[in-house]
Design a protein around this motif. Structure first.
Motif, PDB file in Angstrom:
ATOM      1  N   GLU A  87       0.787  -1.234   0.000  1.00  0.00           N
ATOM      2  CA  GLU A  87       0.000   0.000   0.000  1.00  0.00           C
ATOM      3  C   GLU A  87       0.818   1.283   0.000  1.00  0.00           C
ATOM      4  O   GLU A  87       0.333   2.315   0.474  1.00  0.00           O
ATOM      5  CB  GLU A  87      -0.914  -0.008   1.230  1.00  0.00           C
ATOM      6  CG  GLU A  87      -0.193   0.143   2.594  1.00  0.00           C
ATOM      7  CD  GLU A  87       0.099  -1.155   3.319  1.00  0.00           C
ATOM      8  OE1 GLU A  87       0.196  -2.206   2.645  1.00  0.00           O
ATOM      9  OE2 GLU A  87       0.235  -1.130   4.554  1.00  0.00           O
ATOM     10  N   HIS A 116      -8.315  -3.569  -0.601  1.00  0.00           N
ATOM     11  CA  HIS A 116      -7.528  -3.627   0.632  1.00  0.00           C
ATOM     12  C   HIS A 116      -6.409  -2.576   0.601  1.00  0.00           C
ATOM     13  O   HIS A 116      -6.262  -1.783   1.534  1.00  0.00           O
ATOM     14  CB  HIS A 116      -6.959  -5.039   0.792  1.00  0.00           C
ATOM     15  CG  HIS A 116      -6.125  -5.238   2.015  1.00  0.00           C
ATOM     16  ND1 HIS A 116      -6.616  -5.783   3.170  1.00  0.00           N
ATOM     17  CD2 HIS A 116      -4.833  -4.938   2.274  1.00  0.00           C
ATOM     18  CE1 HIS A 116      -5.657  -5.833   4.084  1.00  0.00           C
ATOM     19  NE2 HIS A 116      -4.561  -5.319   3.563  1.00  0.00           N
ATOM     20  N   HIS A 126      -6.028   1.016   2.804  1.00  0.00           N
ATOM     21  CA  HIS A 126      -4.892   1.323   3.671  1.00  0.00           C
ATOM     22  C   HIS A 126      -4.547   2.811   3.640  1.00  0.00           C
ATOM     23  O   HIS A 126      -3.893   3.309   4.562  1.00  0.00           O
ATOM     24  CB  HIS A 126      -3.654   0.537   3.241  1.00  0.00           C
ATOM     25  CG  HIS A 126      -3.469  -0.790   3.935  1.00  0.00           C
ATOM     26  ND1 HIS A 126      -3.644  -0.947   5.290  1.00  0.00           N
ATOM     27  CD2 HIS A 126      -3.081  -2.000   3.461  1.00  0.00           C
ATOM     28  CE1 HIS A 126      -3.382  -2.215   5.614  1.00  0.00           C
ATOM     29  NE2 HIS A 126      -3.044  -2.881   4.523  1.00  0.00           N
ATOM     30  N   GLU A 158      -3.838  -3.915   9.716  1.00  0.00           N
ATOM     31  CA  GLU A 158      -4.188  -5.080   8.894  1.00  0.00           C
ATOM     32  C   GLU A 158      -5.559  -5.664   9.262  1.00  0.00           C
ATOM     33  O   GLU A 158      -6.359  -5.978   8.384  1.00  0.00           O
ATOM     34  CB  GLU A 158      -3.091  -6.145   8.959  1.00  0.00           C
ATOM     35  CG  GLU A 158      -1.755  -5.703   8.355  1.00  0.00           C
ATOM     36  CD  GLU A 158      -1.864  -5.185   6.928  1.00  0.00           C
ATOM     37  OE1 GLU A 158      -2.904  -5.397   6.264  1.00  0.00           O
ATOM     38  OE2 GLU A 158      -0.894  -4.541   6.451  1.00  0.00           O
ATOM     39  N   TYR A 165      -4.033 -10.844  10.536  1.00  0.00           N
ATOM     40  CA  TYR A 165      -4.932 -10.341   9.496  1.00  0.00           C
ATOM     41  C   TYR A 165      -6.374 -10.794   9.731  1.00  0.00           C
ATOM     42  O   TYR A 165      -7.257  -9.991   9.987  1.00  0.00           O
ATOM     43  CB  TYR A 165      -4.464 -10.848   8.118  1.00  0.00           C
ATOM     44  CG  TYR A 165      -3.385 -10.006   7.472  1.00  0.00           C
ATOM     45  CD1 TYR A 165      -2.122  -9.887   8.056  1.00  0.00           C
ATOM     46  CD2 TYR A 165      -3.599  -9.348   6.265  1.00  0.00           C
ATOM     47  CE1 TYR A 165      -1.126  -9.133   7.450  1.00  0.00           C
ATOM     48  CE2 TYR A 165      -2.606  -8.589   5.656  1.00  0.00           C
ATOM     49  CZ  TYR A 165      -1.373  -8.488   6.259  1.00  0.00           C
ATOM     50  OH  TYR A 165      -0.390  -7.739   5.656  1.00  0.00           O
TER      51      TYR A 165
END
Ligand code: B3K
Ligand code: ZN
Length: 878
Positions: free
Chosen positions: A271, A304, A308, A327, A388
């Motif tokens: 990210e 995802h 971030h 996460e 996660y």
């Protein structure tokens, strides 16, 4: 590489702020294949948050070749600093100063894929967690947030594209056929979010206008041959940007957002601020090259990484123990996004299936650790399913405890309060408390203690009082270093079904306003429901409201009842899975009642298959058997052969008994028209391919021909690869021909070839290990490419328990050979592979001895990496 007797352990309790902070960073990269120069200018000042005494300042730096070093403009004298293999120490720096340096790097020799490295003909970087110290001297930790300005220069023909974080500034030509570009990131960030890319790339472009009217230029950069495979990723990005505005009020904050796909990457994607770098697996898709799962994976990972930007980049982690702060929350956000885009119920089932198969297994292994670990040797080993996926469940529980409005209020507080800061999971929970006025002290155990809690539930109906009492006992197993844990705060969502299968109105004797939500907080607790005219069947842990194991003494008949009637789709599915597990485990035991149970199960299967109103996607979940690994987890000692044989037996039985019915449903579900990725079409393909699996297991000639036909029809990769998987698993005469055909057709497409390697490595044939070994010589294989290693060796060790755990121990020896070979190339990937041995104690004595011997071979190796040493030594201890 670690050289001492045993590597250091880092503890959360030792956390201290840095004595100096870095305010600005100016980096100048002179990119050359051999000998890249990095010139850095840092402005530093004393950290007001640091209260200790410190006369010296240590900067991280590994594998750097120093060229020169200047402090406030003057060359540093030898007595003012020291350099060792961990970094640079300044002995007595001023309160405020400028540190300039030049170092030389060898990116072409960097096979670890962290720091600056080459992928194909481009340069790229990976800095999380501690890669930046392989680029220049720095305070390489997430609580040091600075403003970055970057200049890159390189050959104009070989590297026409030059990218870094933030917004583009000027670019221009230089002598000797070189050129340069400058980038500036206005948002202070930790070093792990730094990135650069240089290469000969093509891009697709789109644009996005944020809610407040900021135009953003979106680009996806790929190698030229892949330019026709980017549309799905771009659409996913645009949808993610809109969703984050609508659900969390979060807008994008730069003029450009760039994504680059690279072939050599240790994980899924990264990210980096404004410049996300992706494993090409999570960008590239075309119907003939990517499966439905690939399409879904791309949508999820694009989202995802984009999410971030707020949960990770604007607000980051104080230290790496807080990894789940970014996460866990970001996985929760991407799961919710995918649920909103697609089929929520199916997504939940798939996520829980994965959590149970991998995270529960990790929690029940020597590698078990809390969502917020308290210590580590190598942080890269903690990018785990616990941090996660369990981390996401922990956020989901808080969201459910608060309800949607208060949860949104809490996240608004979080973003307001901590924007631009590096914080902790505790800070996050405090926002939940402040928004709701609730005390979540006990809830925090979810962050601090490892292990999967177990709930044991009993129900008692009292007809005279018309009340039903649920008695709930909880326990959390011991895990390495943690014994006798206090009770957790567990949200247990329930329903009560009447004899017709309808939900009965819930009325709790304690008057609770949310009677379906039992907040389990004691070791033992009783919940009472009143005004019930008949004895209910309880539906427990609806929607999988907490990541726990649940024991309730259901009869088989009650499971069949729940499977048919429960208004909670998740529990309908789960009841079926429980039933399937019971049958399979009885067959493994070769218990006499197994045959009757199988007959019953086949009936239930048949009824579900023929129920006219079923949604194909849900039906495919209901009709799927629990995996070999999941069954293994239910056994004291895993019976490798028995489990495999039982699953084959059930598949063959159903395939034979229901052959013609399966066939007619298969035909009805056949592909029509153009390939589309919608929940509807994905569901149909899933079901169709599952039916083909059962048909093939029947051994009928017709079924095998259908596989060949489906392969040859070539409608889309989902159908093609499924057909190939089934053919490759058996002895069909066309087997080799199809495998050869596939390789001939796709030899130039590395991602498609990964599927080809994986299909063969997952085959349950006797010769699989031999094939896997031979395939290492195939021209499309490369030990330095993580996707290839995962496709061939990873699929064998993690996706083929039957062959990997073969009684002769050859699977273990092969794996450890590979781990040791890879350790010298890419320790992160080596350590990841070695985790497949962590549960060795769950096997029989002979296997345990073989596995232990191999783990000892690793632990005893000289000069092994910290990454691999940590996994080997903990696996042996636990
Ligand atoms: N944050 C990265 C993972 C980095 C792993 C470093 N070993 C990808 C992600 O979770 O989005
Ligand atoms: Zn992430």
């Amino acid at each position: 590489m670690w050289k001492e007797a045993s590597p250091r352990t880092i503890y959360l309790k030792d956390y201290q702020p840095v004595p100096w902070v870095i305010r600005t960073v100016d980096l100048d990269f002179r990119l050359h294949e051999k000998g890249t120069r990095v010139i850095s200018r840092l402005t530093l000042e004393r950290n007001p948050a640091f209260t200790g005494q410190a006369a010296e300042l240590r900067l991280d730096g590994e594998g750097l070749k120093p060229v020169w070093l200047r402090l406030d403009g003057s060359e540093l004298h030898g007595d003012a600093y020291g350099i060792d293999d961990q970094g640079l120490v300044l002995f007595n720096p001023p309160e405020q100063f400028v540190l300039e340096s030049e170092v030389e790097l060898a990116p072409e020799k960097n096979t670890t894929l962290q720091g600056l490295y080459r992928s194909g003909s481009m340069f790229c970087t990976q800095c999380e967690a501690e890669g930046f110290r392989h680029i220049t001297w720095y305070l390489d930790r997430p609580d040091v947030m600075a403003r970055f300005k970057v200049r890159l220069e390189a050959d104009r023909d070989k590297y026409p594209v030059l990218l870094s974080n933030g917004n583009p500034l000027e670019r221009g030509e230089l002598p000797d056929n070189r050129h340069y570009a400058e980038w500036e990131d206005p948002h202070p960030k930790p070093s792990y979010l730094f990135a650069l890319v240089a290469g000969k790339l093509k891009y697709i472009e789109d644009s996005f206008e944020t809610a407040s009217g900021r135009p953003v230029r979106l680009r996806i950069y790929v190698e030229p041959e892949n330019i026709d495979k980017c549309d799905h990723a771009m659409q996913s990005l645009i949808r993610s940007m809109r969703w984050d505005e609508e659900k969390y009020g979060r807008e994008y904050d730069l003029d450009v957002f760039n994504i680059v796909a690279v072939n050599d990457f240790n994980m899924g994607a990264m990210e980096n601020k404004g410049l996300n770098i992706f494993n090409s697996k999570y960008v590239l898709a075309r119907p003939d090259t990517a499966t439905d799962d690939d399409y879904l994976g791309i949508e999820a990972v694009i989202a995802h990484e984009y999410f971030h930007n707020w949960t990770g980049n604007r607000i980051t982690c104080r230290d790496w123990f807080q990894l789940s702060l970014k996460e866990g929350f970001t996985v929760y956000r991407d799961q919710e996004f995918s649920s909103d885009m697609g089929a929520r119920g199916i997504k939940r089932i798939d996520d829980v299936r994965m959590l149970r198969a991998h995270q529960f297994a990790e929690d029940d292994s020597p590698m078990a650790h809390p969502v917020r670990p308290a210590s580590y040797m190598e942080i890269n080993n903690f990018y785990t399913v616990t941090v996660y996926e369990k981390g996401a469940e922990v956020v989901r529980m808080q969201a459910n405890l608060l309800g949607p409005e208060l949860f949104r209020k809490a996240t608004d507080i979080y973003f307001d309060r901590f924007d631009g800061q590096a914080v902790t999971t505790d800070d996050f929970v405090r926002c939940m408390e402040d928004a709701s006025g609730r005390d979540l002290t006990q809830f925090r155990h979810w962050y601090d203690y490892a292990g999967t809690p177990e709930l044991t539930v009993q129900g008692e109906y009292h007809p005279d009082e018309q009340v039903y009492r649920l008695q709930v006992r909880q326990s959390v197993p011991d895990t390495p270093g943690q014994k006798n844990k206090p009770p957790f705060h567990i949200p247990l969502v329930v329903g009560l079904l009447d004899s017709h299968g309808r939900d009965m109105p819930l009325d709790r004797s304690d008057g609770s306003a949310r009677p379906e939500l039992l907040e389990v907080m004691e070791k033992e607790q009783t919940f009472e429901f009143r005004n019930l005219p008949e004895a209910p069947v309880p539906s427990l842990l609806r929607g999988f409201s907490a990541p726990v194991k649940l024991n309730y003494p259901y009869s088989d008949a009650e499971l069949v009842f729940l499977m048919a009637h429960d208004s909670d789709g998740f529990n309908r599915w789960d009841a079926g899975q429980e039933l399937a597990q019971r049958v399979l485990l009885k067959l493994v035991e070769q218990a006499p009642e197994g045959a009757d149970m199988l007959a019953e199960f086949t009936h239930a299967f048949h009824r579900a298959l023929d129920a006219a109103h079923s949604d194909p996607a849900l039906l495919s979940e209901v009709l799927s058997l629990p995996s070999e690994s999941l069954l293994g987890e239910r056994m004291e000692v895993v019976d490798v052969e028995g489990i495999h044989a039982a699953r084959e037996q059930v598949k063959a039985h159903i395939g034979k008994r229901l052959h013609d019915d399966l066939l007619s449903h298969y035909r009805d579900l056949g592909e029509e028209g153009e390939y589309q990725v919608t929940p509807e079409t994905i569901g149909r393909r899933r079901l169709k391919n599952l039916l083909l699996t059962y048909l093939t297991a029947s051994g009928s000639r017709e079924a095998v021909d259908l596989c060949v036909q489906q392969y040859q029809a070539g409608h889309n990769m989902t159908d093609v690869i499924h057909a190939l998987t089934l053919v490759a698993d058996g002895d069909h005469p066309a087997r080799q021909e199809l495998l050869d055909d596939f390789a001939a057709r796709w030899h130039a497409d590395p991602l498609v070839m990964d599927k080809w390697f994986s299909v063969q490595a997952r085959s349950s044939r006797k010769d699989t290990l031999e094939r896997v070994m031979a395939l290492q010589e195939h021209p499309a294989f490369s030990i330095t490419n993580p996707n290839k290693v995962r496709a061939l060796i990873g699929s064998f060790a993690m996706g083929n328990p039957f062959c990997f755990h073969s009684a002769d121990g050859k699977g273990y020896t092969f794996l450890v050979d590979k781990v040791l070979q890879l350790d010298g190339i890419n320790p992160q990937i080596a350590a990841r592979l070695l985790r497949s041995m962590a549960r060795w104690r769950h096997y029989d004595k002979a296997r345990r001895e073989l596995a232990r011997g191999q783990l000892e071979r690793v632990a005893g190796q000289n000069g092994i990496s910290r990454d691999v040493y940590e996994v080997a030594s903990k696996s042996l201890q636990g």
